[in-house]
Design a protein around this motif. Sequence first.
Motif, PDB file in Angstrom:
ATOM      1  N   PHE A  93       0.828  -1.205   0.000  1.00 54.58           N
ATOM      2  CA  PHE A  93       0.000   0.000   0.000  1.00 54.58           C
ATOM      3  C   PHE A  93       0.863   1.257   0.000  1.00 54.58           C
ATOM      4  CE2 PHE A  93      -2.549   3.052   2.717  1.00 54.58           C
ATOM      5  CZ  PHE A  93      -3.389   3.445   1.694  1.00 54.58           C
ATOM      6  N   TRP A  94       2.037   1.177   0.608  1.00 54.65           N
ATOM      7  CA  TRP A  94       2.926   2.337   0.680  1.00 54.65           C
ATOM      8  C   TRP A  94       3.347   2.807  -0.717  1.00 54.65           C
ATOM      9  CZ3 TRP A  94       7.981   3.374  -0.772  1.00 54.65           C
ATOM     10  CH2 TRP A  94       8.548   4.537  -0.239  1.00 54.65           C
ATOM     11  N   PHE A  95       3.448   1.892  -1.663  1.00 58.23           N
ATOM     12  CA  PHE A  95       3.840   2.285  -3.015  1.00 58.23           C
ATOM     13  C   PHE A  95       2.737   3.094  -3.703  1.00 58.23           C
ATOM     14  CE2 PHE A  95       6.535  -1.375  -2.155  1.00 58.23           C
ATOM     15  CZ  PHE A  95       7.766  -0.924  -2.593  1.00 58.23           C
ATOM     16  N   GLY A  96       1.502   2.969  -3.209  1.00 63.47           N
ATOM     17  CA  GLY A  96       0.408   3.767  -3.758  1.00 63.47           C
ATOM     18  C   GLY A  96       0.164   5.040  -2.983  1.00 63.47           C
ATOM     19  N   VAL A  97       0.304   4.976  -1.665  1.00 56.28           N
ATOM     20  CA  VAL A  97       0.126   6.140  -0.789  1.00 56.28           C
ATOM     21  C   VAL A  97       1.314   6.176   0.158  1.00 56.28           C
ATOM     22  CG1 VAL A  97      -1.309   7.246   0.960  1.00 56.28           C
ATOM     23  CG2 VAL A  97      -2.391   5.991  -0.913  1.00 56.28           C
ATOM     24  N   HIS A  98       2.165   7.162   0.012  1.00 57.24           N
ATOM     25  CA  HIS A  98       3.381   7.239   0.825  1.00 57.24           C
ATOM     26  C   HIS A  98       3.051   7.782   2.212  1.00 57.24           C
ATOM     27  CE1 HIS A  98       5.898   6.057  -2.492  1.00 57.24           C
ATOM     28  NE2 HIS A  98       5.507   7.094  -3.234  1.00 57.24           N
ATOM     29  N   PHE A  99       2.591   6.899   3.100  1.00 59.69           N
ATOM     30  CA  PHE A  99       2.318   7.299   4.471  1.00 59.69           C
ATOM     31  C   PHE A  99       3.641   7.381   5.248  1.00 59.69           C
ATOM     32  CE2 PHE A  99       1.413   2.755   3.869  1.00 59.69           C
ATOM     33  CZ  PHE A  99       2.360   2.186   4.715  1.00 59.69           C
ATOM     34  N   GLU A 100       3.538   7.632   6.560  1.00 60.98           N
ATOM     35  CA  GLU A 100       4.718   7.874   7.377  1.00 60.98           C
ATOM     36  C   GLU A 100       5.705   6.705   7.320  1.00 60.98           C
ATOM     37  OE1 GLU A 100       1.693   8.202   8.328  1.00 60.98           O
ATOM     38  OE2 GLU A 100       1.375  10.304   8.818  1.00 60.98           O
ATOM     39  N   LEU A 101       6.987   7.035   7.225  1.00 60.65           N
ATOM     40  CA  LEU A 101       8.029   5.997   7.161  1.00 60.65           C
ATOM     41  C   LEU A 101       8.087   5.125   8.418  1.00 60.65           C
ATOM     42  CD1 LEU A 101      10.990   7.865   5.400  1.00 60.65           C
ATOM     43  CD2 LEU A 101       9.504   6.075   4.471  1.00 60.65           C
ATOM     44  N   PRO A 102       7.816   5.661   9.619  1.00 64.86           N
ATOM     45  CA  PRO A 102       7.805   4.774  10.792  1.00 64.86           C
ATOM     46  C   PRO A 102       6.805   3.624  10.660  1.00 64.86           C
ATOM     47  CG  PRO A 102       7.927   7.040  11.508  1.00 64.86           C
ATOM     48  CD  PRO A 102       7.724   7.078  10.023  1.00 64.86           C
ATOM     49  N   LEU A 103       5.658   3.872  10.025  1.00 64.81           N
ATOM     50  CA  LEU A 103       4.679   2.800   9.823  1.00 64.81           C
ATOM     51  C   LEU A 103       5.205   1.755   8.838  1.00 64.81           C
ATOM     52  CD1 LEU A 103       1.366   4.871   9.611  1.00 64.81           C
ATOM     53  CD2 LEU A 103       2.295   3.631  11.571  1.00 64.81           C
ATOM     54  N   LEU A 104       5.940   2.204   7.830  1.00 64.51           N
ATOM     55  CA  LEU A 104       6.538   1.269   6.881  1.00 64.51           C
ATOM     56  C   LEU A 104       7.608   0.425   7.565  1.00 64.51           C
ATOM     57  CD1 LEU A 104       6.888   0.238   3.955  1.00 64.51           C
ATOM     58  CD2 LEU A 104       8.549   2.095   3.619  1.00 64.51           C
ATOM     59  N   ALA A 105       8.452   1.072   8.363  1.00 68.04           N
ATOM     60  CA  ALA A 105       9.492   0.338   9.090  1.00 68.04           C
ATOM     61  C   ALA A 105       8.876  -0.653  10.075  1.00 68.04           C
ATOM     62  CB  ALA A 105      10.402   1.325   9.822  1.00 68.04           C
ATOM     63  N   GLN A 106       7.782  -0.252  10.710  1.00 74.61           N
ATOM     64  CA  GLN A 106       7.100  -1.150  11.646  1.00 74.61           C
ATOM     65  C   GLN A 106       6.637  -2.417  10.954  1.00 74.61           C
ATOM     66  OE1 GLN A 106       3.039  -0.507  12.458  1.00 74.61           O
ATOM     67  NE2 GLN A 106       3.221  -0.858  14.667  1.00 74.61           N
ATOM     68  N   SER A 107       6.113  -2.288   9.749  1.00 79.28           N
ATOM     69  CA  SER A 107       5.619  -3.452   9.014  1.00 79.28           C
ATOM     70  C   SER A 107       6.750  -4.417   8.687  1.00 79.28           C
ATOM     71  CB  SER A 107       4.924  -3.001   7.721  1.00 79.28           C
ATOM     72  OG  SER A 107       3.788  -2.219   8.015  1.00 79.28           O
ATOM     73  N   ILE A 108       7.887  -3.884   8.280  1.00 81.54           N
ATOM     74  CA  ILE A 108       9.022  -4.745   7.940  1.00 81.54           C
ATOM     75  C   ILE A 108       9.525  -5.497   9.175  1.00 81.54           C
ATOM     76  CG2 ILE A 108      11.401  -4.750   7.093  1.00 81.54           C
ATOM     77  CD1 ILE A 108      10.663  -2.285   5.398  1.00 81.54           C
ATOM     78  N   ILE A 109       9.682  -4.781  10.282  1.00 81.90           N
ATOM     79  CA  ILE A 109      10.171  -5.408  11.515  1.00 81.90           C
ATOM     80  C   ILE A 109       9.164  -6.424  12.041  1.00 81.90           C
ATOM     81  CG2 ILE A 109      10.751  -4.932  13.923  1.00 81.90           C
ATOM     82  CD1 ILE A 109      11.962  -2.301  13.000  1.00 81.90           C
ATOM     83  N   MET A 110       7.871  -6.127  11.917  1.00 85.25           N
ATOM     84  CA  MET A 110       6.854  -7.051  12.395  1.00 85.25           C
ATOM     85  C   MET A 110       6.867  -8.347  11.590  1.00 85.25           C
ATOM     86  SD  MET A 110       4.553  -7.677  14.607  1.00 85.25           S
ATOM     87  CE  MET A 110       4.139  -6.107  15.354  1.00 85.25           C
ATOM     88  N   ASN A 111       7.078  -8.276  10.288  1.00 86.01           N
ATOM     89  CA  ASN A 111       7.152  -9.481   9.473  1.00 86.01           C
ATOM     90  C   ASN A 111       8.314 -10.375   9.915  1.00 86.01           C
ATOM     91  OD1 ASN A 111       4.920  -8.990   7.924  1.00 86.01           O
ATOM     92  ND2 ASN A 111       6.020  -8.473   6.054  1.00 86.01           N
ATOM     93  N   VAL A 112       9.443  -9.758  10.194  1.00 85.33           N
ATOM     94  CA  VAL A 112      10.595 -10.531  10.672  1.00 85.33           C
ATOM     95  C   VAL A 112      10.270 -11.191  12.012  1.00 85.33           C
ATOM     96  CG1 VAL A 112      12.994 -10.380  11.419  1.00 85.33           C
ATOM     97  CG2 VAL A 112      12.237  -9.074   9.426  1.00 85.33           C
ATOM     98  N   THR A 113       9.627 -10.452  12.899  1.00 88.65           N
ATOM     99  CA  THR A 113       9.272 -10.983  14.215  1.00 88.65           C
ATOM    100  C   THR A 113       8.320 -12.166  14.109  1.00 88.65           C
ATOM    101  OG1 THR A 113       9.520  -8.774  15.176  1.00 88.65           O
ATOM    102  CG2 THR A 113       8.298 -10.384  16.469  1.00 88.65           C
ATOM    103  N   MET A 114       7.330 -12.068  13.233  1.00 85.70           N
ATOM    104  CA  MET A 114       6.369 -13.158  13.084  1.00 85.70           C
ATOM    105  C   MET A 114       7.013 -14.423  12.508  1.00 85.70           C
ATOM    106  SD  MET A 114       3.533 -12.299  14.389  1.00 85.70           S
ATOM    107  CE  MET A 114       4.568 -11.485  15.606  1.00 85.70           C
TER     108      MET A 114
END
Length: 314
Positions: free
Chosen positions: A69-90
């Motif tokens: 979704f970030w590639f369509g709507v560039h929301f805050e970078l902290p939310l993007l970083a959170q998604s990446i870290i959460m995937n690794v954690t899961m």
Amino acid sequence: MDNIDLQLTLSEVTIVDLVSWIASGAMIFGGIVPYIPQYRQIKRTENAEGFSTYVCLALLVANTLRILFWFGVHFELPLLAQSIIMNVTMMVMLHLCNRVTQLNEMSTKRRAFLGNATESLSEDLSLEKASREENRELLVFAEGPEIRKRHYGAELQQGKRHLKDASSQTEPETVHRFLDFDHRHFWKWTKFRDYVQFMFVFTLIGGYITYVCLDFPVYVETLGFLAVFVEALLGAPQFWRNYQNKCTVGMSVKMVGFWTSGDTFKTAYFLINKAPMQFWICGLLQVGIDIAILLQVWIYRKNVHPISKPAKPI
């Protein structure tokens, strides 16, 4: 006077920036905090039955969709970083649950098989013992001492070989793979690599569709809604497992407490930073599910065992 006003302005900006950095850091790393006590509990008890791995599925899908979704709507970078870290954690949580589950299943099968093999061996030895008793008198008079010693020694070695063969055997392992494409065993695969394969395929297909449809606002908005809606339902599998078991034993209450506080903070962060509407609406839904799970902890507080056999852990 102008210098004083300038100093006050710089002081205010510094404080605002500091608060913003702290909030951003909490958004990036705060999402993984609830899973630390659950990870430690599973690792300590070597039991993953109380934790639903469908929570991992919900978060992996939701955060992968949010990244797209970030590639369509560039929301805050902290939310993007959170998604990446959460995937690794899961993926780390999945690896632990898969390893613990496989070890427990192997141990259960080995004990059951050894029990049956020992019982069968005992029956065989009883029959052999009865036969030896019948022929004892003949052996005493017909054979010398050295021959009798070799005879009984051979029987003892044969019994040891039977037991060793039984202990080295187990029931054939039933392997469920992602590439079997059997919907009955979805997210119940035997090896961790099957979960990795699923996420690779899901990301590849989702990325291709997003690349093709990136210029369609309806698709982009729908993608964003699905991302946060799936994440809002991440507590639903845990709620359903608790409801089926009529107890919350094995589930980390600390984890749910962190869920509630984190989701409340996250929803407030969405509202303050004017994130897309999908984010804060689904954040409110997420807080509601967290509160429902906490109510289950209180309702089932006297139940220390599931009233029925819990669903097979992933």
